[in-house]
Design an enzyme around this catalytic site. Structure first.
Site, PDB file in Angstrom:
ATOM      1  N   GLU A 162       3.221  -6.862  -7.729  1.00 13.97           N
ATOM      2  CA  GLU A 162       2.088  -5.942  -7.695  1.00 13.97           C
ATOM      3  C   GLU A 162       1.885  -5.344  -9.088  1.00 13.97           C
ATOM      4  O   GLU A 162       2.603  -4.411  -9.474  1.00 13.97           O
ATOM      5  CB  GLU A 162       2.362  -4.800  -6.719  1.00 13.97           C
ATOM      6  N   LYS A 183       0.737   3.585   3.472  1.00 14.96           N
ATOM      7  CA  LYS A 183       1.105   4.691   2.567  1.00 14.96           C
ATOM      8  C   LYS A 183       1.066   6.036   3.318  1.00 14.96           C
ATOM      9  O   LYS A 183       1.382   6.062   4.503  1.00 14.96           O
ATOM     10  CB  LYS A 183       0.200   4.670   1.334  1.00 14.96           C
ATOM     11  N   SER A 217      -5.164  -4.550  -4.735  1.00 18.48           N
ATOM     12  CA  SER A 217      -6.604  -4.697  -4.491  1.00 18.48           C
ATOM     13  C   SER A 217      -6.973  -6.009  -3.782  1.00 18.48           C
ATOM     14  O   SER A 217      -7.979  -6.631  -4.097  1.00 18.48           O
ATOM     15  CB  SER A 217      -7.381  -4.542  -5.802  1.00 18.48           C
ATOM     16  N   HIS A 224       8.502   0.283  -4.129  1.00 13.13           N
ATOM     17  CA  HIS A 224       7.059   0.285  -4.440  1.00 13.13           C
ATOM     18  C   HIS A 224       6.828   1.088  -5.727  1.00 13.13           C
ATOM     19  O   HIS A 224       7.498   2.089  -5.973  1.00 13.13           O
ATOM     20  CB  HIS A 224       6.282   0.903  -3.275  1.00 13.13           C
ATOM     21  N   ASN A 284       0.292  -1.931   4.120  1.00 18.40           N
ATOM     22  CA  ASN A 284       1.031  -0.734   3.682  1.00 18.40           C
ATOM     23  C   ASN A 284       0.081   0.459   3.789  1.00 18.40           C
ATOM     24  O   ASN A 284      -0.816   0.608   2.969  1.00 18.40           O
ATOM     25  CB  ASN A 284       1.486  -0.960   2.229  1.00 18.40           C
ATOM     26  N   GLY A 335      -4.976  -0.162  -5.878  1.00 16.30           N
ATOM     27  CA  GLY A 335      -6.010   0.803  -5.509  1.00 16.30           C
ATOM     28  C   GLY A 335      -7.230   0.780  -6.426  1.00 16.30           C
ATOM     29  O   GLY A 335      -8.104   1.631  -6.320  1.00 16.30           O
ATOM     30  N   GLU A 371       4.681   3.158  -6.541  1.00  9.60           N
ATOM     31  CA  GLU A 371       4.369   4.584  -6.361  1.00  9.60           C
ATOM     32  C   GLU A 371       5.653   5.399  -6.211  1.00  9.60           C
ATOM     33  O   GLU A 371       5.693   6.570  -6.577  1.00  9.60           O
ATOM     34  CB  GLU A 371       3.440   4.756  -5.145  1.00  9.60           C
TER      35      GLU A 371
HETATM   36  P1  PGA Z   1      -3.980  -1.731  -2.722  1.00 10.05           P
HETATM   37  O1  PGA Z   1      -2.441  -1.328  -2.635  1.00 10.05           O
HETATM   38  O2  PGA Z   1      -4.187  -2.934  -1.843  1.00 10.05           O
HETATM   39  O3  PGA Z   1      -4.732  -0.523  -2.230  1.00 10.05           O
HETATM   40  O4  PGA Z   1      -4.276  -2.047  -4.149  1.00 10.05           O
HETATM   41  C1  PGA Z   1      -1.443  -2.314  -2.592  1.00 10.05           C
HETATM   42  C2  PGA Z   1      -0.097  -1.669  -2.548  1.00 10.05           C
HETATM   43  O5  PGA Z   1       0.086  -0.591  -3.132  1.00 10.05           O
HETATM   44  O6  PGA Z   1       0.837  -2.205  -1.935  1.00 10.05           O
END
Ligand code: PGA
Length: 255
Positions: free
Chosen positions: A166, A11, A213, A96, A9, A172, A98
Site C-alpha cells: 500500500e 477503519k 484507492s 497498517h 478495511n 484515501g 496509519e
Molecule cells: P483506501 O484505503 O482504499 O481508502 O485508499 C486502503 C487502506 O488503507 O487499506
C-alpha cells in the site's frame, strides 16, 4: 489459494450498528452463483461480534484491523489475538501505515504480531509501503524490503501469509498508482521473500495484494497483474454497492 482475495478495511468509520447494516447489505448482494473470491471484512473491535453474526451465514470471513503484540496481561486498552480468534476472526491486518504513522508502531512490534497471529491461526495481512517523501528520496525499494524482511524475522513455520503493498501516499486519495508499478513492487517483494524462503513456500503460501484507492473501476487492472492476488480496500469497502461491484468484477474475472 487460487481465488483473488478482497479485504474490506472499515477503519474507524462505522459504529457497530452501522457495521451490521453494511455487512447485511454486502451479504445480501453477493452473486447468487457463488463467489469465486475470498472476501474478508475488517470492522472495528466493538463491531466484530455483530458483523460475525451476519457473515457466519455467508462465505465472507471476519478479520481484525489490529491487535496487541503481547499475548495477554496488564496492557490496558489493548486487544489480544486470542480474543480476536474467539470472536471469529481468522484474518488480521498488521502494520497498517496509519498505525505505523499515528501510533508509531515499529517493525519489531509488527514482527511480534505476525508471530502471534500465526500462533492463533489468524492469517496475517502485513502492510508495507513507502511514504511520499521516501519515494521522492529514492528510498522506495529499500523501505519495502526492510518492512518485509523485518516483519518476517524468525517467522519460519506458517501455512499462509499475505503481504499488502500500500503506497502510503495514495491511501484515501481517490486515485491509485499505475498497476504496472504495483506489479513491479510485487516483483521486488517476491525477490525479497525468495531471500528468506524457498521457491515453493513463496509460491504456495504467500500472496501479495495491492491497496490504495481501489474501487470497482480500477480493481481489474490490479488483479490482472500476474503477481497481484487481490486487493485491500478502504474507502470503497464502506459503500456496499461499490464493494459488491469489486466482488462482482473479480468473481466474473475468475469464472
Ligand atoms: P483506501 O484505503 O482504499 O481508502 O485508499 C486502503 C487502506 O488503507 O487499506
Amino acid at each position: 489459494m487460487d481465488f483473488p482475495i478482497i479485504i474490506g478495511n472499515w477503519k474507524m468509520n462505522l459504529t457497530p450498528h452501522e457495521s451490521e447494516m453494511v455487512a447485511k447489505k454486502i451479504v445480501a448482494g453477493l452473486p447468487s452463483q457463488g463467489v469465486s473470491a475470498e472476501i474478508v471484512l475488517c470492522p472495528s473491535f466493538p463491531a466484530l461480534e455483530k458483523v460475525a453474526r451476519v457473515t457466519v451465514q455467508s462465505s465472507i470471513a471476519l478479520g481484525a484491523q489490529n491487535f496487541f503484540w503481547q499475548e495477554s496481561g496488564s496492557y490496558t486498552g489493548e486487544v489480544s489475538a486470542k480474543m480476536l480468534k474467539e470472536v471469529g476472526c481468522s484474518w488480521s491486518i498488521i502494520g497498517h501505515s496509519e498505525r505505523r504513522i499515528n501510533l508509531r508502531e515499529t517493525d519489531s512490534e509488527i514482527n511480534k504480531k505476525v508471530k502471534l497471529a500465526l500462533a492463533y491461526d489468524i492469517v496475517p495481512v502485513i502492510c508495507v509501503g513507502e511514504k511520499y517523501e521516501e519515494r521522492e528520496g529514492g528510498q522506495k525499494d529499500f523501505v519495502i524490503m526492510r518492512e518485509v524482511t523485518s516483519a518476517l524475522k524468525g517467522v519460519d513455520k506458517f501455512s499462509r501469509l499475505v503481504i499488502a503493498y500500500e503506497p502510503v501516499w495514495v491511501i484515501g486519495r481517490g486515485e491509485a498508482i499505475d498497476p504496472e508499478e504495483a506489479q513491479s513492487v510485487a516483483t521486488l517483494i517476491k525477490y525479497t521473500l525468495r531471500d528468506i524462503y524457498s521457491h515453493e513456500v513463496v509460491e504456495k503460501k504467500i500472496q501479495i495484494l495491492y491497496g490504495g484507492s481501489v474501487d470497482d473501476q480500477n480493481v481489474n487492472q490490479f488483479v490482472d497483474q500476474e503477481l497481484i492476488k487481490g486487493v485491500l480496500v478502504g474507502g470503497s469497502s464502506l459503500k456496499p454497492e461499490i464493494f459488491l461491484g469489486i466482488i462482482n468484477r473479480l468473481t466474473s474475472n475468475a469464472n
